[in-house]
Write a protein that holds these residues in place. Sequence first.
Motif, PDB file in Angstrom:
ATOM      1  N   VAL A  26      -5.892   7.341 -11.420  1.00 52.64           N
ATOM      2  CA  VAL A  26      -5.767   7.427  -9.964  1.00 52.64           C
ATOM      3  C   VAL A  26      -6.199   8.568  -9.351  1.00 52.64           C
ATOM      4  CG1 VAL A  26      -3.424   6.190 -10.206  1.00 52.64           C
ATOM      5  CG2 VAL A  26      -3.624   8.646 -10.330  1.00 52.64           C
ATOM      6  N   TRP A  30      -2.853  10.370  -5.233  1.00 51.99           N
ATOM      7  CA  TRP A  30      -1.639   9.623  -5.609  1.00 51.99           C
ATOM      8  C   TRP A  30      -0.814  10.416  -6.221  1.00 51.99           C
ATOM      9  CZ3 TRP A  30       0.915   8.437 -10.093  1.00 51.99           C
ATOM     10  CH2 TRP A  30       1.547   7.451 -10.138  1.00 51.99           C
ATOM     11  N   ARG A  33       1.050  12.712  -3.711  1.00 52.03           N
ATOM     12  CA  ARG A  33       2.286  12.089  -2.861  1.00 52.03           C
ATOM     13  C   ARG A  33       3.394  11.928  -3.699  1.00 52.03           C
ATOM     14  NH1 ARG A  33      -1.739   8.605  -1.896  1.00 52.03           N
ATOM     15  NH2 ARG A  33      -0.594   6.722  -3.017  1.00 52.03           N
ATOM     16  N   HIS A  34       3.277  11.760  -4.848  1.00 58.92           N
ATOM     17  CA  HIS A  34       4.497  11.538  -5.856  1.00 58.92           C
ATOM     18  C   HIS A  34       5.240  12.776  -5.953  1.00 58.92           C
ATOM     19  CE1 HIS A  34       2.835   7.552  -5.967  1.00 58.92           C
ATOM     20  NE2 HIS A  34       3.918   7.173  -6.318  1.00 58.92           N
ATOM     21  N   LEU A  64       3.179   3.844 -11.636  1.00 55.50           N
ATOM     22  CA  LEU A  64       2.023   3.157 -11.333  1.00 55.50           C
ATOM     23  C   LEU A  64       2.091   1.590 -12.010  1.00 55.50           C
ATOM     24  CD1 LEU A  64      -0.935   3.373 -10.494  1.00 55.50           C
ATOM     25  CD2 LEU A  64      -1.674   4.055 -12.660  1.00 55.50           C
ATOM     26  N   GLU A  67       4.006  -0.174  -9.247  1.00 52.86           N
ATOM     27  CA  GLU A  67       3.565  -0.058  -7.815  1.00 52.86           C
ATOM     28  C   GLU A  67       2.442  -1.078  -7.944  1.00 52.86           C
ATOM     29  OE1 GLU A  67       2.008   3.657  -6.706  1.00 52.86           O
ATOM     30  OE2 GLU A  67       4.085   4.429  -6.634  1.00 52.86           O
ATOM     31  N   GLU A  74       5.933   2.832  -2.733  1.00 49.98           N
ATOM     32  CA  GLU A  74       6.158   3.939  -3.729  1.00 49.98           C
ATOM     33  C   GLU A  74       7.897   4.202  -3.737  1.00 49.98           C
ATOM     34  OE1 GLU A  74       3.959   7.251  -1.796  1.00 49.98           O
ATOM     35  OE2 GLU A  74       2.206   6.317  -2.307  1.00 49.98           O
TER      36      GLU A  74
END
Length: 101
Positions: A26, A30, A33-34, A64, A67, A74
């Motif tokens: 990723v 990504w 954000r998490h 992941l 998603e 998310e």
Amino acid sequence: MSESLSGVLLDDIALTLDELACACSVEPSWVVRHVEAGVLGDLTVGVTEWRFRSKDLARARRLLHLERDFDANEELAALVLDLADEIRRLRGRLHALGLKP
């Protein structure tokens, strides 16, 4: 990102943001954000100091998977993962008490 890391991450070894992103195939955004959402890692240190353990890598890969494979947003993926972790923890407690889940 076309390259991917594989192998076993030991708990005394830590991945950087870029290494975790590469291991999950990723973009670093990504991961950021998490982490900012409180789903991965530790936000108490600056982004340049972030280090991720094997449990973070496993959690990131499960997020992941949820998603991508189930087209979960998310927030939903994080909720499902938290609930699955809680079920696993409770089953472990039942097992430790000699009870069957």
